[in-house]
Design a protein around this motif. Structure first.
Motif, PDB file in Angstrom:
ATOM      1  N   LEU A  37      -2.664  21.540 -55.479  1.00 41.90           N
ATOM      2  CA  LEU A  37      -1.530  21.903 -56.155  1.00 41.90           C
ATOM      3  C   LEU A  37      -0.329  22.470 -55.229  1.00 41.90           C
ATOM      4  CD1 LEU A  37      -3.826  21.923 -58.485  1.00 41.90           C
ATOM      5  CD2 LEU A  37      -1.901  23.643 -59.634  1.00 41.90           C
ATOM      6  N   SER A  38       0.541  21.680 -55.045  1.00 42.70           N
ATOM      7  CA  SER A  38       1.564  22.160 -54.261  1.00 42.70           C
ATOM      8  C   SER A  38       2.974  22.457 -54.905  1.00 42.70           C
ATOM      9  CB  SER A  38       1.871  21.029 -53.054  1.00 42.70           C
ATOM     10  OG  SER A  38       3.028  21.453 -52.156  1.00 42.70           O
ATOM     11  N   CYS A  39       3.529  23.494 -54.687  1.00 41.95           N
ATOM     12  CA  CYS A  39       4.672  23.973 -55.356  1.00 41.95           C
ATOM     13  C   CYS A  39       4.881  23.708 -56.717  1.00 41.95           C
ATOM     14  CB  CYS A  39       5.942  23.188 -54.723  1.00 41.95           C
ATOM     15  SG  CYS A  39       6.174  23.383 -52.940  1.00 41.95           S
ATOM     16  N   CYS A  40       3.917  24.251 -57.573  1.00 47.59           N
ATOM     17  CA  CYS A  40       3.624  24.068 -58.896  1.00 47.59           C
ATOM     18  C   CYS A  40       3.477  25.554 -59.536  1.00 47.59           C
ATOM     19  CB  CYS A  40       2.133  23.262 -59.342  1.00 47.59           C
ATOM     20  SG  CYS A  40       2.172  21.923 -58.757  1.00 47.59           S
ATOM     21  N   THR A  41       3.501  25.346 -61.067  1.00 50.81           N
ATOM     22  CA  THR A  41       3.394  26.544 -61.697  1.00 50.81           C
ATOM     23  C   THR A  41       2.612  26.300 -62.925  1.00 50.81           C
ATOM     24  OG1 THR A  41       5.927  27.301 -61.127  1.00 50.81           O
ATOM     25  CG2 THR A  41       4.706  28.284 -63.011  1.00 50.81           C
ATOM     26  N   VAL A  42       1.635  27.276 -62.982  1.00 50.43           N
ATOM     27  CA  VAL A  42       0.500  27.243 -64.211  1.00 50.43           C
ATOM     28  C   VAL A  42       0.608  28.588 -64.898  1.00 50.43           C
ATOM     29  CG1 VAL A  42      -1.780  27.106 -64.750  1.00 50.43           C
ATOM     30  CG2 VAL A  42      -0.860  25.687 -62.624  1.00 50.43           C
ATOM     31  N   ALA A  43       1.466  28.698 -65.824  1.00 50.04           N
ATOM     32  CA  ALA A  43       1.747  29.775 -66.594  1.00 50.04           C
ATOM     33  C   ALA A  43       1.614  29.772 -68.157  1.00 50.04           C
ATOM     34  CB  ALA A  43       3.253  30.106 -66.394  1.00 50.04           C
ATOM     35  N   ASP A  44       1.258  30.787 -68.815  1.00 47.05           N
ATOM     36  CA  ASP A  44       1.275  31.119 -70.153  1.00 47.05           C
ATOM     37  C   ASP A  44       0.411  30.212 -70.961  1.00 47.05           C
ATOM     38  OD1 ASP A  44       3.203  33.083 -69.944  1.00 47.05           O
ATOM     39  OD2 ASP A  44       4.889  31.621 -70.070  1.00 47.05           O
ATOM     40  N   ASN A  45      -0.878  29.964 -70.414  1.00 51.49           N
ATOM     41  CA  ASN A  45      -1.880  28.922 -71.137  1.00 51.49           C
ATOM     42  C   ASN A  45      -2.791  30.124 -71.698  1.00 51.49           C
ATOM     43  OD1 ASN A  45      -0.917  26.223 -70.054  1.00 51.49           O
ATOM     44  ND2 ASN A  45      -0.955  27.273 -68.135  1.00 51.49           N
ATOM     45  N   THR A  46      -3.438  29.674 -72.565  1.00 46.21           N
ATOM     46  CA  THR A  46      -4.506  30.511 -73.211  1.00 46.21           C
ATOM     47  C   THR A  46      -5.921  29.484 -73.407  1.00 46.21           C
ATOM     48  OG1 THR A  46      -3.638  30.154 -75.514  1.00 46.21           O
ATOM     49  CG2 THR A  46      -2.689  31.963 -74.399  1.00 46.21           C
ATOM     50  N   HIS A  63      -7.306  23.604 -53.995  1.00 43.99           N
ATOM     51  CA  HIS A  63      -6.462  24.113 -53.068  1.00 43.99           C
ATOM     52  C   HIS A  63      -5.013  24.390 -53.667  1.00 43.99           C
ATOM     53  CE1 HIS A  63      -9.548  22.999 -50.426  1.00 43.99           C
ATOM     54  NE2 HIS A  63      -9.132  23.680 -49.455  1.00 43.99           N
ATOM     55  N   LEU A  64      -4.465  25.747 -53.306  1.00 46.54           N
ATOM     56  CA  LEU A  64      -3.178  25.924 -53.937  1.00 46.54           C
ATOM     57  C   LEU A  64      -2.180  26.132 -52.703  1.00 46.54           C
ATOM     58  CD1 LEU A  64      -4.402  28.560 -56.491  1.00 46.54           C
ATOM     59  CD2 LEU A  64      -4.235  26.018 -57.086  1.00 46.54           C
ATOM     60  N   VAL A  65      -1.189  25.401 -52.776  1.00 44.98           N
ATOM     61  CA  VAL A  65      -0.016  25.810 -51.731  1.00 44.98           C
ATOM     62  C   VAL A  65       1.335  26.212 -52.411  1.00 44.98           C
ATOM     63  CG1 VAL A  65       0.973  24.710 -49.617  1.00 44.98           C
ATOM     64  CG2 VAL A  65      -1.496  24.392 -50.270  1.00 44.98           C
ATOM     65  N   ASN A  66       1.765  27.281 -51.929  1.00 38.74           N
ATOM     66  CA  ASN A  66       3.358  27.722 -52.639  1.00 38.74           C
ATOM     67  C   ASN A  66       3.146  27.457 -54.036  1.00 38.74           C
ATOM     68  OD1 ASN A  66       4.018  28.231 -49.926  1.00 38.74           O
ATOM     69  ND2 ASN A  66       4.744  26.056 -49.629  1.00 38.74           N
ATOM     70  N   THR A  67       2.278  28.013 -54.759  1.00 39.75           N
ATOM     71  CA  THR A  67       1.873  27.636 -56.156  1.00 39.75           C
ATOM     72  C   THR A  67       1.915  29.061 -57.086  1.00 39.75           C
ATOM     73  OG1 THR A  67       0.993  25.657 -55.903  1.00 39.75           O
ATOM     74  CG2 THR A  67       0.135  26.839 -57.727  1.00 39.75           C
ATOM     75  N   ILE A  68       2.506  29.192 -58.204  1.00 39.33           N
ATOM     76  CA  ILE A  68       2.203  30.324 -59.056  1.00 39.33           C
ATOM     77  C   ILE A  68       1.132  30.095 -60.077  1.00 39.33           C
ATOM     78  CG2 ILE A  68       3.536  31.978 -60.484  1.00 39.33           C
ATOM     79  CD1 ILE A  68       6.162  30.735 -59.080  1.00 39.33           C
ATOM     80  N   THR A  85     -11.606  28.666 -55.366  1.00 37.48           N
ATOM     81  CA  THR A  85     -10.427  28.289 -55.235  1.00 37.48           C
ATOM     82  C   THR A  85      -9.628  28.997 -53.993  1.00 37.48           C
ATOM     83  OG1 THR A  85     -10.197  28.595 -57.732  1.00 37.48           O
ATOM     84  CG2 THR A  85      -7.984  28.495 -56.476  1.00 37.48           C
ATOM     85  N   PHE A  86      -9.057  28.070 -53.198  1.00 39.33           N
ATOM     86  CA  PHE A  86      -8.340  28.473 -51.998  1.00 39.33           C
ATOM     87  C   PHE A  86      -6.903  28.495 -52.134  1.00 39.33           C
ATOM     88  CE2 PHE A  86     -12.276  26.514 -50.948  1.00 39.33           C
ATOM     89  CZ  PHE A  86     -12.963  27.427 -50.474  1.00 39.33           C
ATOM     90  N   GLY A  87      -6.008  29.399 -51.471  1.00 38.37           N
ATOM     91  CA  GLY A  87      -4.811  29.328 -51.616  1.00 38.37           C
ATOM     92  C   GLY A  87      -3.864  29.786 -50.291  1.00 38.37           C
ATOM     93  N   VAL A  88      -2.822  29.419 -50.238  1.00 38.55           N
ATOM     94  CA  VAL A  88      -1.725  29.812 -49.138  1.00 38.55           C
ATOM     95  C   VAL A  88      -0.481  29.993 -49.749  1.00 38.55           C
ATOM     96  CG1 VAL A  88      -0.718  28.877 -46.819  1.00 38.55           C
ATOM     97  CG2 VAL A  88      -3.294  28.206 -47.220  1.00 38.55           C
ATOM     98  N   ASN A  89       0.073  31.160 -49.213  1.00 37.76           N
ATOM     99  CA  ASN A  89       1.270  31.362 -49.813  1.00 37.76           C
ATOM    100  C   ASN A  89       1.718  31.286 -51.204  1.00 37.76           C
ATOM    101  OD1 ASN A  89       1.653  32.150 -47.122  1.00 37.76           O
ATOM    102  ND2 ASN A  89       2.702  30.050 -46.686  1.00 37.76           N
ATOM    103  N   CYS A  90       0.874  31.943 -52.226  1.00 39.01           N
ATOM    104  CA  CYS A  90       0.891  31.765 -53.465  1.00 39.01           C
ATOM    105  C   CYS A  90       1.077  33.014 -54.157  1.00 39.01           C
ATOM    106  CB  CYS A  90      -0.368  31.002 -54.042  1.00 39.01           C
ATOM    107  SG  CYS A  90      -0.874  29.361 -53.441  1.00 39.01           S
ATOM    108  N   ILE A  91       1.524  33.081 -55.540  1.00 40.68           N
ATOM    109  CA  ILE A  91       1.470  34.219 -56.465  1.00 40.68           C
ATOM    110  C   ILE A  91       0.446  33.987 -57.344  1.00 40.68           C
ATOM    111  CG2 ILE A  91       2.888  35.556 -58.012  1.00 40.68           C
ATOM    112  CD1 ILE A  91       5.468  34.483 -56.379  1.00 40.68           C
ATOM    113  N   VAL A  92      -0.719  34.693 -57.514  1.00 38.07           N
ATOM    114  CA  VAL A  92      -1.714  34.577 -58.544  1.00 38.07           C
ATOM    115  C   VAL A  92      -2.008  35.863 -59.012  1.00 38.07           C
ATOM    116  CG1 VAL A  92      -3.853  33.980 -58.810  1.00 38.07           C
ATOM    117  CG2 VAL A  92      -2.707  32.786 -57.191  1.00 38.07           C
ATOM    118  N   HIS A  93      -1.459  36.183 -60.471  1.00 40.22           N
ATOM    119  CA  HIS A  93      -1.844  37.596 -60.938  1.00 40.22           C
ATOM    120  C   HIS A  93      -3.283  38.004 -60.714  1.00 40.22           C
ATOM    121  CE1 HIS A  93      -1.929  40.489 -64.244  1.00 40.22           C
ATOM    122  NE2 HIS A  93      -1.029  40.998 -63.482  1.00 40.22           N
TER     123      HIS A  93
END
Length: 110
Positions: A37-46, A63-68, A85-93
């Motif tokens: 996932l590159s430059c994606c947003t995954v939000a408000d799912n339940t 792999h997450l890159v620049n992803t929220i 899960t691997f991430g680079v430069n991401c926002i992950v609560h």
């Protein structure tokens, strides 16, 4: 979205939001699959159980890159078996529990 058994998926500039599951992962479910996932947003799912944003089982290693990944309930990312899960430069609560991540913003900032 569901990815199974070695599926090769590249998601770029996408939004996966406001989905609901009856088991795991309202957003992305991976079983022995490792999407990027590159430059994606995954939000408000339940989901009633684990990994409302992303749930990884088997040998999944997304792999997450620049992803929220933010605002998913009850948890952002759920990993079972050898899933990581691997991430680079991401926002992950609440962050990413797997090691080897770089530049993860994991808390609310004022």
């Amino acid at each position: 979205m569901a990815n199974y058994d070695g599926g090769t998926v590249l998601l770029r500039n996408c939004l996966i939001a406001k989905n609901t599951s009856t088991v795991h992962s309202g957003g992305i479910f991976n079983q022995n699959a490792s999407p990027v996932l590159s430059c994606c947003t995954v939000a408000d799912n339940t989901a009633p159980s684990r990994g409302a944003g992303m749930y990884n089982t088997g040998a999944s290693q997304p792999h997450l890159v620049n992803t929220i990944i933010y605002g998913n309930a009850p948890e952002e990312i759920g990993n079972t078996d050898s899933g990581r899960t691997f991430g680079v430069n991401c926002i992950v609560h609440n962050g990413i529990s797997s090691g080897g991540n770089v530049g993860i913003l994991d808390a609310d900032k004022e």
